[in-house]
Design an enzyme around this catalytic site. Structure first.
Site, PDB file in Angstrom:
ATOM      1  N   GLU A 179     -11.131   2.125  -6.831  1.00 36.13           N
ATOM      2  CA  GLU A 179     -11.769   3.318  -7.416  1.00 36.13           C
ATOM      3  C   GLU A 179     -11.704   3.282  -8.945  1.00 36.13           C
ATOM      4  OE1 GLU A 179      -9.241   3.012  -5.401  1.00 36.13           O
ATOM      5  OE2 GLU A 179      -7.652   4.507  -5.704  1.00 36.13           O
ATOM      6  N   VAL A 230       2.175  -4.088  -3.164  1.00 39.70           N
ATOM      7  CA  VAL A 230       2.988  -4.225  -1.952  1.00 39.70           C
ATOM      8  C   VAL A 230       3.012  -2.921  -1.140  1.00 39.70           C
ATOM      9  CG1 VAL A 230       5.307  -4.699  -1.051  1.00 39.70           C
ATOM     10  CG2 VAL A 230       4.369  -6.107  -2.908  1.00 39.70           C
ATOM     11  N   PRO A 231       3.216  -1.742  -1.758  1.00 38.35           N
ATOM     12  CA  PRO A 231       3.220  -0.522  -0.937  1.00 38.35           C
ATOM     13  C   PRO A 231       1.907  -0.321  -0.177  1.00 38.35           C
ATOM     14  CG  PRO A 231       4.099  -0.065  -3.128  1.00 38.35           C
ATOM     15  CD  PRO A 231       3.581  -1.471  -3.169  1.00 38.35           C
ATOM     16  N   THR A 232       0.768  -0.593  -0.831  1.00 35.55           N
ATOM     17  CA  THR A 232      -0.520  -0.470  -0.121  1.00 35.55           C
ATOM     18  C   THR A 232      -0.609  -1.537   0.965  1.00 35.55           C
ATOM     19  OG1 THR A 232      -1.545   0.359  -2.131  1.00 35.55           O
ATOM     20  CG2 THR A 232      -3.037  -0.442  -0.439  1.00 35.55           C
ATOM     21  N   GLU A 250      -3.132 -10.159  -0.235  1.00 36.19           N
ATOM     22  CA  GLU A 250      -2.845 -10.710  -1.571  1.00 36.19           C
ATOM     23  C   GLU A 250      -2.189  -9.602  -2.367  1.00 36.19           C
ATOM     24  OE1 GLU A 250      -3.010 -13.646  -2.515  1.00 36.19           O
ATOM     25  OE2 GLU A 250      -4.423 -14.668  -1.213  1.00 36.19           O
ATOM     26  N   CYS A 284      -1.657 -10.623 -10.961  1.00 42.59           N
ATOM     27  CA  CYS A 284      -0.618 -10.599  -9.925  1.00 42.59           C
ATOM     28  C   CYS A 284       0.316 -11.800  -9.998  1.00 42.59           C
ATOM     29  CB  CYS A 284      -1.277 -10.564  -8.558  1.00 42.59           C
ATOM     30  SG  CYS A 284      -2.498 -11.862  -8.379  1.00 42.59           S
TER      31      CYS A 284
HETATM   32  P1  NAD Z   1      -3.395  -0.616  -5.097  1.00 41.32           P
HETATM   33  O1  NAD Z   1      -2.504  -1.126  -4.043  1.00 41.32           O
HETATM   34  O2  NAD Z   1      -3.114   0.704  -5.698  1.00 41.32           O
HETATM   35  O3  NAD Z   1      -4.903  -0.535  -4.551  1.00 41.32           O
HETATM   36  C1  NAD Z   1      -5.561  -1.648  -4.044  1.00 41.32           C
HETATM   37  C2  NAD Z   1      -6.743  -1.205  -3.206  1.00 41.32           C
HETATM   38  O4  NAD Z   1      -6.259  -0.627  -1.986  1.00 41.32           O
HETATM   39  C3  NAD Z   1      -7.619  -0.147  -3.858  1.00 41.32           C
HETATM   40  O5  NAD Z   1      -8.971  -0.433  -3.579  1.00 41.32           O
HETATM   41  C4  NAD Z   1      -7.190   1.130  -3.152  1.00 41.32           C
HETATM   42  O6  NAD Z   1      -8.181   2.123  -3.114  1.00 41.32           O
HETATM   43  C5  NAD Z   1      -6.914   0.608  -1.759  1.00 41.32           C
HETATM   44  N1  NAD Z   1      -6.012   1.429  -0.950  1.00 41.32           N
HETATM   45  C6  NAD Z   1      -5.002   2.240  -1.357  1.00 41.32           C
HETATM   46  N2  NAD Z   1      -4.398   2.804  -0.291  1.00 41.32           N
HETATM   47  C7  NAD Z   1      -5.024   2.339   0.806  1.00 41.32           C
HETATM   48  C8  NAD Z   1      -4.846   2.544   2.208  1.00 41.32           C
HETATM   49  N3  NAD Z   1      -3.885   3.350   2.694  1.00 41.32           N
HETATM   50  N4  NAD Z   1      -5.661   1.897   3.066  1.00 41.32           N
HETATM   51  C9  NAD Z   1      -6.622   1.071   2.614  1.00 41.32           C
HETATM   52  N5  NAD Z   1      -6.844   0.840   1.286  1.00 41.32           N
HETATM   53  C10 NAD Z   1      -6.048   1.467   0.403  1.00 41.32           C
HETATM   54  O7  NAD Z   1      -3.445  -1.761  -6.193  1.00 41.32           O
HETATM   55  P2  NAD Z   1      -4.106  -1.722  -7.646  1.00 41.32           P
HETATM   56  O8  NAD Z   1      -3.278  -0.819  -8.494  1.00 41.32           O
HETATM   57  O9  NAD Z   1      -5.557  -1.494  -7.519  1.00 41.32           O
HETATM   58  O10 NAD Z   1      -3.899  -3.241  -8.126  1.00 41.32           O
HETATM   59  C11 NAD Z   1      -2.715  -3.720  -8.649  1.00 41.32           C
HETATM   60  C12 NAD Z   1      -1.904  -4.433  -7.592  1.00 41.32           C
HETATM   61  O11 NAD Z   1      -2.681  -5.448  -6.985  1.00 41.32           O
HETATM   62  C13 NAD Z   1      -0.706  -5.147  -8.187  1.00 41.32           C
HETATM   63  O12 NAD Z   1       0.412  -4.957  -7.367  1.00 41.32           O
HETATM   64  C14 NAD Z   1      -1.120  -6.603  -8.175  1.00 41.32           C
HETATM   65  O13 NAD Z   1      -0.067  -7.518  -8.147  1.00 41.32           O
HETATM   66  C15 NAD Z   1      -1.964  -6.677  -6.957  1.00 41.32           C
HETATM   67  N6  NAD Z   1      -2.881  -7.820  -7.042  1.00 41.32           N
HETATM   68  C16 NAD Z   1      -2.650  -8.912  -6.246  1.00 41.32           C
HETATM   69  C17 NAD Z   1      -3.469 -10.023  -6.333  1.00 41.32           C
HETATM   70  C18 NAD Z   1      -3.228 -11.245  -5.476  1.00 41.32           C
HETATM   71  O14 NAD Z   1      -4.161 -12.014  -5.308  1.00 41.32           O
HETATM   72  N7  NAD Z   1      -2.056 -11.451  -4.943  1.00 41.32           N
HETATM   73  C19 NAD Z   1      -4.538 -10.019  -7.223  1.00 41.32           C
HETATM   74  C20 NAD Z   1      -4.758  -8.895  -8.017  1.00 41.32           C
HETATM   75  C21 NAD Z   1      -3.913  -7.800  -7.907  1.00 41.32           C
END
Ligand code: NAD
Length: 484
Positions: A179, A230-232, A250, A284
Site C-alpha cells: 500500500e 517476518v511478522p507478516t 521472502e 532485506c
Molecule cells: P510488511 O510485512 O509490512 O508488508 C508486506 C506486504 O504484506 C504488504 O503488501 C502488506 O500489505 C502485506 N500484508 C500485511 N499483512 C498481511 C496479511 N495479514 N496478509 C496478507 N498480506 C499482508 O513489509 P514491508 O514493510 O512492506 O517491507 C519491509 C519488509 O520486507 C522487511 O522486513 C524486509 O526485510 C522485507 N523484504 C524482504 C525481501 C526478501 O526478498 N527477502 C525483499 C524486500 C523486503
C-alpha cells in the site's frame, strides 16, 4: 519528469478497473512528502473480479506452449527496457530511491527476470524413468492461481520476480503491491498486456494487509508468494497452511558481513557501503552487522567515514544524487527510534544519526561502532541506513556470533585468503552469500533465506520447482498381477 497517476487503481482481466468505494490510499512522494494522487484499496467485489479472471484464464494459459508463453514474457522484457527511463522515474516517485539507482536496478532487474524465465519456459519438461519394460513419465504442471504480495522497497522488481516464474510455468497471478508503493506493479501489468499476455493472466489489485489476507484465504488460490517482514510472513504462512497451499516467503534479515584483517580495505569499505546504504538501507539482504577484525577497525572506520562524506544526498530526480529519502514518514520514525536505542545503549556514533535539513523523509547515512551483540541495533532488522560495526578477533568466534540470530538471509566475507573465504561461508547460516562482494542479485542465482528469513527461492532455475508440481504416471506394458 512530471508524475502521471495510474489510469485506475486496479488492473484486472486486461484492463484498468476502478471502484471508488474502496478506502483511499494516498500516493506520497517520499522526497517531499507531497501527495501526488490517490488510488483505492480493493473492495470485496474487486477481489472477486481479480480471482475470477485469474481462474478463468489459467487453463488456456497453461495449455499454451511454453515457447509461446516465453515469447510474450521476452517481449515484455524488451518493452520494459525500451521504457526504462520512464519506468525508473515512476519507481523513484513510488519509493523515493534516487534515479541514478532506479535507472539500473529496478525495471532492468524486472526485465532480466522476464527474459530469463521467458527463455526457460519452452524447456520445462518432465522426465522418463525406465523400469524394465514398464516406465514412469512425469509431467511438470502449473499450480493454478498464484497470489503475489509485495513489499515497498522494490515495487517493479518484486512484481516481475514473482510474475516471471509463475507465468512461465503456466500459472496465473493476482498481485497485491504494498500500500506504500501502489503504482509500479500496475505498469508491469499494462506492459505484459501490451506484449500479448492474455487477459486475466496477471492482475493487480491494491489494498492494505487485509486485502492480501482475503486473497491468501481463498480456496481458488494454490500458492502464495510474499515479500515482506517476518511478522507478516508468520501470519501469511499460517493462513496458507490452513488451505495446505504452496508458499514462497521472502522475509527480513539482519545479515552479517565479516571483514578479516587481511581484507583489501578499500573493497571492504565499498562492500559495506553496498551492504548498508543502497536504497537508503531499505534492502532485506543488507549486511547490517559488520564484524570488523579489531586490528583493522580504525583504518576501516576512517576510510568508511571519508567515503560517506562523498555521498550526494538530495533530489532523487537529479542524477548526481546517490542517496535519497526513506520511503515514508513511518519508516523514517522507526529508523530514528533505532538510532536513539543505539545511542542509549552506549554504541559510539561515528557518522550521521540525524535528519537531513530538507523536506521529505531523509535521514543521514549512520554508522555506529563498538556495537555489542545484544544491542537492539545488532539484533533487530532496522530497514534503514544504519550500519553497526562489531569487533572480533577469532574466526570460530565470529562465525558463532554471526549465526546467533533468528534470521538467515544473506552473509558476506571479505578476505584475501581464499581457503578461509570458502571455509567461513560454508559455516554461515544464510541463503545468499558473497565473497569479496555484497548484494549482487543476478536473476541466474537463487535468492532467499532460511530460519525466520523465509522459505523457498526466487530467481534461477530453483524457482521453477516453487511454481510448478510434478505428476508421475506409471505405465505397465504387461499383464496386471493381482493377489485375488
Ligand atoms: P510488511 O510485512 O509490512 O508488508 C508486506 C506486504 O504484506 C504488504 O503488501 C502488506 O500489505 C502485506 N500484508 C500485511 N499483512 C498481511 C496479511 N495479514 N496478509 C496478507 N498480506 C499482508 O513489509 P514491508 O514493510 O512492506 O517491507 C519491509 C519488509 O520486507 C522487511 O522486513 C524486509 O526485510 C522485507 N523484504 C524482504 C525481501 C526478501 O526478498 N527477502 C525483499 C524486500 C523486503
Amino acid at each position: 519528469m512530471t508524475f502521471t497517476p495510474p489510469a485506475a487503481s486496479h488492473f484486472i482481466n486486461g484492463q484498468y478497473v476502478e471502484d471508488t468505494d474502496g478506502p483511499v490510499i494516498d500516493l506520497i512522494y517520499p522526497a517531499t512528502g507531497a501527495v501526488l494522487g490517490q488510488v483505492h484499496g480493493a473492495t470485496s467485489d474487486i477481489i472477486e473480479q481479480a480471482l475470477q479472471s485469474a481462474q478463468q484464464a489459467q487453463k488456456a494459459w497453461a495449455a499454451t506452449s511454453g515457447t509461446a508463453r516465453g515469447r510474450i514474457l521476452r517481449r515484455a522484457a524488451d518493452i520494459i527496457r525500451d521504457q526504462n527511463r520512464a519506468l525508473s522515474i515512476l519507481e523513484t516517485y513510488d519509493t523515493g530511491k534516487p534515479l541514478s539507482e532506479t535507472l539500473c536496478a529496478d525495471a532492468t532487474s524486472g526485465a532480466d527476470a522476464l527474459e530469463y524465465f521467458g527463455g526457460l519456459a519452452g524447456s520445462l519438461t518432465g522426465e522418463h524413468i525406465q523400469l524394465g519394460e514398464d516406465w514412469v513419465y512425469t509431467i511438470r504442471e502449473a499450480l493454478g492461481v498464484c497470489v503475489g504480495i509485495g513489499a515497498w522497497n522494490y515495487p517493479t522488481q518484486i512484481a516481475c520476480w514473482k510474475a516471471a516464474p509463475a507465468l512461465a510455468c503456466g500459472n496465473t497471478m493476482v498481485f497485491k503491491p504494498s500500500e506504500t508503493t501502489p503504482v509500479c506493479a500496475l505498469k508491469v501489468a499494462e506492459i505484459l498486456s501490451q506484449a500479448g499476455l492474455p487477459d486475466g493472466v496477471f492482475n493487480v489489485i491494491q489494498g492494505q494487509g487485509q486485502v492480501g489476507a482475503s486473497l491468501v484465504r481463498d480456496d481458488r488460490v494454490a500458492k502464495v508468494s510474499l515479500t515482506g517482514s517476518v511478522p507478516t510472513g508468520r501470519k501469511v504462512y499460517a493462513a496458507a497452511a490452513e488451505g495446505v497451499k504452496h508458499v514462497t516467503m521472502e522475509l527480513g534479515g539482519k545479515s552479517p558481513l565479516i571483514i578479516f584483517e587481511d581484507a583489501d580495505i578499500e573493497n571492504a569499505v565499498g562492500g559495506a557501503i553496498l551492504a548498508n546504504f543502497y536504497a537508503s538501507g531499505q534492502v532485506c539482504s543488507n549486511g547490517t552487522r559488520v564484524f570488523v577484525h579489531k586490528t583493522i577497525k580504525h583504518a576501516f572506520l576512517e576510510r568508511l567515514v571519508e567515503r560517506l562524506r562523498q555521498a550526494v544526498i538530495g533530489d532523487p530526480m537529479d542524477e548526481t544524487t546517490n542517496f535519497g529519502p526513506l520511503v515514508s514518514q513511518r519508516q523514517m520514525e522507526i529508523v530514528q527510534s533505532f538510532i536513539a536505542k543505539g545511542r542509549d545503549a552506549g554504541a559510539r556514533l561515528v557518522y550521521g544519526g540525524d535528519r537531513v535539513a530538507r523536506d521529505g523523509f531523509y535521514l543521514e547515512p549512520t554508522v555506529f561502532a563498538d556495537v555489542t551483540d545484544t544491542m537492539a541495533i545488532a539484533e533487530q532488522e532496522i530497514f534503514g541506513p544504519v550500519l553497526s560495526v562489531l569487533d572480533f578477533e577469532d574466526e570460530a568466534d565470529v562465525i558463532a556470533r554471526a549465526n546467533a540470530t533468528e534470521f538467515s538471509l544473506s552473509a558476506g566475507v571479505f578476505t584475501r585468503d581464499i581457503s578461509r573465504a570458502h571455509r567461513v561461508i560454508a559455516q554461515l547460516q544464510a541463503g545468499s552469500c558473497f565473497i569479496n562482494s555484497y548484494n549482487d542479485a543476478p536473476v541466474e542465482a537463487p535468492f532467499g533465506g532460511s530460519k525466520r528469513s523465509g522459505v523457498g527461492r526466487e530467481n534461477s532455475k530453483a524457482s521453477i520447482s516453487h511454481y510448478s508440481q510434478v505428476k508421475s504416471v506409471y505405465v505397465r506394458m504387461g499383464d496386471v498381477e493381482a493377489p485375488f
